[in-house]
Design an enzyme around this catalytic site. Structure first.
Site, PDB file in Angstrom:
ATOM      1  N   GLU A 191      40.582  48.815  35.537  1.00  0.00           N
ATOM      2  CA  GLU A 191      41.670  48.745  36.655  1.00  0.00           C
ATOM      3  C   GLU A 191      43.218  48.972  36.235  1.00  0.00           C
ATOM      4  O   GLU A 191      43.900  47.913  36.521  1.00  0.00           O
ATOM      5  CB  GLU A 191      41.417  47.808  37.804  1.00  0.00           C
ATOM      6  CG  GLU A 191      39.843  47.997  38.447  1.00  0.00           C
ATOM      7  CD  GLU A 191      39.610  47.048  39.448  1.00  0.00           C
ATOM      8  OE1 GLU A 191      40.417  46.030  39.681  1.00  0.00           O
ATOM      9  OE2 GLU A 191      38.866  47.225  39.980  1.00  0.00           O
ATOM     10  N   GLU A 262      32.275  50.364  40.831  1.00  0.00           N
ATOM     11  CA  GLU A 262      32.282  48.909  41.624  1.00  0.00           C
ATOM     12  C   GLU A 262      31.962  49.130  43.096  1.00  0.00           C
ATOM     13  O   GLU A 262      33.047  49.580  44.027  1.00  0.00           O
ATOM     14  CB  GLU A 262      33.496  48.112  41.388  1.00  0.00           C
ATOM     15  CG  GLU A 262      33.358  47.512  40.086  1.00  0.00           C
ATOM     16  CD  GLU A 262      34.179  46.280  39.758  1.00  0.00           C
ATOM     17  OE1 GLU A 262      34.834  45.955  40.941  1.00  0.00           O
ATOM     18  OE2 GLU A 262      34.552  46.151  38.494  1.00  0.00           O
TER      19      GLU A 262
END
Length: 840
Positions: A191, A262
């Site tokens: 991320e 995710e």
């Protein structure tokens, strides 16, 4: 009809579920070999595969738990397990490595392979994961001129060295799929788009360097970067979030598959949070929409969350992690998430060929309703997804000459473009409810206590004119550091009126503190997950002569996200006495003593040998701050998971036989007035056959008599279904591209199954008509069949599993008030209790 569904889905929202456990993963899917990809999917050994993956982090459970957790993941329809690699547990001290116990990465990956499942290795090395310092070892902060996660030579040097070590370890053990092992994907960074702009050009350079470094270390499996819009061409960008079908712009190239790394099954909690939930229906809806829009992989984050043992959680994160996952903290199946998703995986496997081989066609009925088909010309292949995104309104649509009802926020899957075999909003699997049962053997406590000494400045080893930053002193070896200073006061310095007391004001950079003046406890203050710094103010009693001010400051985990993490600070910033005769007295420059840790830690009072080093006194009732408690307890009966309840304590840490269970914090209440976590997991492997040592370090004061040891079960199982629900997915199969069933007349059935070693001991509730409630709290409605309970008893009592058709010829016609005639379709609610046979 629309009104009937409004009522029905209100009921569904307050209902939870469970079903029978069986393996829904075909071992033929596991064919390790060369790994490639195209725009449709990952391809392993020439076989395109749909990936149903779940995050299971090896340090968040024990090696003794791993086999059952992995087995239940497979039985839940997963074919892949994902895990981060946790740098700070593997290299806690530079050059000193630990891959033992629950840090045994190789053993964990090999267990995945033994179960014929694939693995995804999220190397990081920065992982976030609500893990202390995002997985980076604290010693990195002390490397000269280092800047984390930037194009910075010191950081890149250590990152490459560590990454190379892990990759070489996997290669040596032949754990990559091209070597015959399970690892089919690897991830570098995590991320990074969240912080990239903070580093400007250095961020752009770093992303490219990281991708090149990783693919250079092992080019034979694809590498991914999650939430990285500008990911370099040699890696695949992937999505993280709850609804990636609607939020993901697609991978970074036309020939790359659409992957979801995710899919959050709930939300992690921090101390002070209310409960976090995400419905099974919503997860299933998001997955179905992702796959119907060309997605080919979902990874549930988390599938089993587990426990943040010891000091591993990041700032203010609870010890329990993603307990609302399909497998709860204790490794028990949470329903309906586990089985409703399992049924979805089975459905998507059923349609794999048309999905991967057919041509996609999209028809938008309106901005909420969509039909997506996959068809292959000159064949009978035809797969349809019917989707209704509206959050409140149900829809009826026409498709190929037939009407289909779509509940709000639902996807119906039709493997033959005719028959609905699965709807994301309609749960046909069983439900369950978790119970904490007071152990009959383990709660015969005889508590003893030892009060942590309160130091004064002259006794502390490190002196400084001003208070020193906490983490640069503790080096993340402890949460605690003492600060102390002394000052001499004359009578003229004190307030003239006895009813007016001076006030001590302490400015803290976080995370919490306890204050003492002349050995007397003044109070406890803390920050929060949102704002770690805080101001503490309390009236104090001072005396003429020398006064001692001692402050025990502490962290509650280190940050795990954001830019420039090497520049995060904690501890005391300023101390002022207000209301003195001469005004405010600033003590910040008053010469301070410091000591890292508390005495009980250095003596290891939580171990058998360490506990003998001090004199303990009998303890009961409300206690004092900074107090150690110890007792011994018998191992709880049976083999169910074990938990300790701490709800009458304040804040502190618990050890069992020297094993740190993690931080508890009961006096930090959520807006609902309750602690964020009350029960704390004691893995069975931490226990001895008898005479277990339990040690509690209570920081702020609590009632030790309230501590209790419980066993944990999910023996209450339920079913809640309507007459018009689809039959269970088990009855369907595809033969030669044709959908077939193994029963003559497919009908919905309530299915109840206990754990393999248990049977249905008691029918607690059964009603066919309009019952209300959720598993554990059902109530009779105003319309019901008189036969339902007797039918359920006959079918289920004394058995491990049973099925009850939703058939009025069997259950009887419901009768009652006018609702009986108003609602065309009736519902069946059943609740039973499972138990072991007495001689077991």
């Amino acid at each position: 009809m629309e009104n009937r569904f409004c009522t029905r889905f209100i009921l569904l929202l307050i209902t939870t579920s469970l079903i029978s456990v069986y393996s829904d993963t075909d071992d033929n899917e596991y064919t390790p070999g060369p790994v490639t990809y195209n725009a449709r999917s990952i391809i392993v050994n020439g076989n395109p595969i749909l990936l149903f993956s779940g995050s299971i982090h090896y340090p968040r459970s024990t090696p003794e738990m791993w086999p059952d957790i992995i087995r239940m993941a497979k039985e839940g329809g997963l074919n892949t397990i994902e895990t981060y690699v946790f740098w700070n547990v593997h290299e806690p001290v530079e050059g000193q490595f630990n891959f033992t116990g629950n840090y045994d990465l190789v053993k964990f990956i090999k267990l995945i392979a033994e179960n014929k499942l694939y693995a995804i290795l999220r190397l990081g090395p920065f992982i976030q994961a609500e893990w202390n310092l995002g997985g980076l070892p604290f010693w990195l902060r002390d490397v000269p001129n280092i800047i984390f996660r930037s194009y910075n030579e010191p950081y890149m040097t250590h990152m490459k060295r560590y990454s190379e070590m892990i990759i070489n370890m996997m290669k040596k053990e032949k754990l990559f799929a091209p070597q015959g092992g399970p690892i089919i994907l690897a991830q570098i960074e995590n991320e990074y788009n969240h912080v990239q702009e903070s580093y400007r050009e250095k961020g752009i350079q770093y992303v490219k360097w990281a991708a090149d470094m990783a693919t250079g270390l092992y080019p034979d499996v694809p590498w991914i970067m999650c939430k990285q819009k500008d990911a370099p061409a040699n890696v695949i960008s992937t999505c993280n979030g709850r609804h990636c079908a609607d939020t993901f712009g697609g991978p970074n190239g036309p020939n790359k598959p659409t992957l979801w790394t995710e899919n959050w099954t709930a939300q992690y909690r921090v101390f002070g949070d209310p409960p976090s939930q995400r419905a099974a229906e919503d997860i299933a809806f998001s997955v179905a929409r992702f796959f119907m829009n060309n997605g080919s992989m979902t990874n549930y984050y988390m599938y089993h969350g587990g426990t943040n043992f010891g000091r591993t959680s990041s700032s203010f994160v609870t010890t329990r992690y993603y307990d609302e996952a399909p497998l709860d903290e204790f490794g028990l199946i949470r329903e309906p998430k586990w089985s409703h998703l399992r049924d979805l995986h089975k459905t998507l496997r059923l349609v794999k060929n048309p999905f991967l081989l057919g041509t996609q066609k999209i028809k938008n009925i309106n901005k909420f309703v969509q039909i997506i088909t996959y068809e292959k010309p000159e064949s009978n292949i035809c797969l349809a997804f019917l989707s209704n995104k509206h959050k409140k309104i149900h829809r009826t649509i026409d498709f190929k000459g037939k009407s289909y009802f779509l509940p709000r926020r639902s996807v119906a899957i039709l493997p033959d473009c005719k028959t609905v075999v699965y709807n994301t909003e309609l749960i046909v699997s069983q439900h369950n409810s978790r119970s904490f049962v007071l152990s009959k053997k383990a709660n015969k406590f005889k508590w003893e206590s030892y009060r942590e000494p309160i130091p004064i400045a002259k006794d502390l080893p490190v002196m400084s004119k001003t208070p020193l930053e906490l983490t640069s002193m503790t080096k993340d070896t402890t949460d605690y550091m003492w600060y102390s200073t002394s000052l001499h006061l004359d009578s003229d310095d004190l307030p003239m009126r006895p009813d007016i007391l001076p006030v001590i004001q302490i400015q803290s950079l976080g995370d919490a503190l306890l204050a003492f003046v002349n050995g007397e406890y003044i109070g406890f203050g803390h920050g929060s997950f949102i704002e770690k710094s805080f101001s503490f103010s309390k009236p104090v009693s001072l005396k003429t002569g020398v006064n001692h001010i001692s402050i025990l400051a502490m962290t509650v985990g280190l940050p795990n996200s954001g830019a420039y993490m090497e520049k995060r600070f904690s501890g005391i910033r300023a101390v002022i006495l207000q209301g003195m005769s001469s005004g405010s007295l600033d003590l910040t420059l008053n010469q301070w003593g410091h000591k890292v840790g508390v005495e009980g830690e250095s003596l290891q009072l939580y171990t058998e040998e360490g506990s003998k080093k001090v004199k303990w006194s009998p303890a009961s009732g409300p206690g004092t701050p900074i107090t150690w408690y110890k007792t011994n307890f018998a191992t709880p009966e049976g083999n169910n998971p074990v938990a300790i309840k701490m709800e009458r304590m304040g804040k502190g840490v618990v050890w069992v036989n020297g094993n740190n269970l993690g931080r508890y914090w009961e006096n930090y209440r959520s807006p609902l007035g309750a602690p964020s976590q009350t029960e704390y997991h004691i893995p069975r492997s931490f226990l001895k056959p008898k005479n277990n040592l339990l040690v509690v370090y209570e920081e702020s004061g609590g009632t030790i008599d309230g501590v209790a040891i419980n066993t944990v079960n999910r023996d209450i199982i339920c079913s809640f279904m309507y007459e018009d629900y689809p039959p269970n997915i088990d009855i369907w199969k595809m033969e030669g591209g044709v959908l077939k069933t193994n029963v003559e007349s497919p009908k919905p059935e309530a299915q109840l199954t206990c754990d393999p070693d248990k049977f249905i001991k008691e029918i607690q509730f059964a009603s066919f008509g309009n019952p209300w409630g959720s598993c554990g709290t059902y109530i009779q409605g105003t319309c019901q069949s008189p036969n339902a309970k007797q039918v359920v008893k006959k079918a289920c009592l004394g058995k491990n599993s049973c099925r009850i058709p939703l058939d009025r010829a069997i259950l009887g016609d419901p009768s009652g008030d006018k609702s009986c005639s108003q609602d065309k379709f009736k519902r069946l609610a059943i609740q039973v209790r499972c138990a072991k046979k007495k001689n077991e």
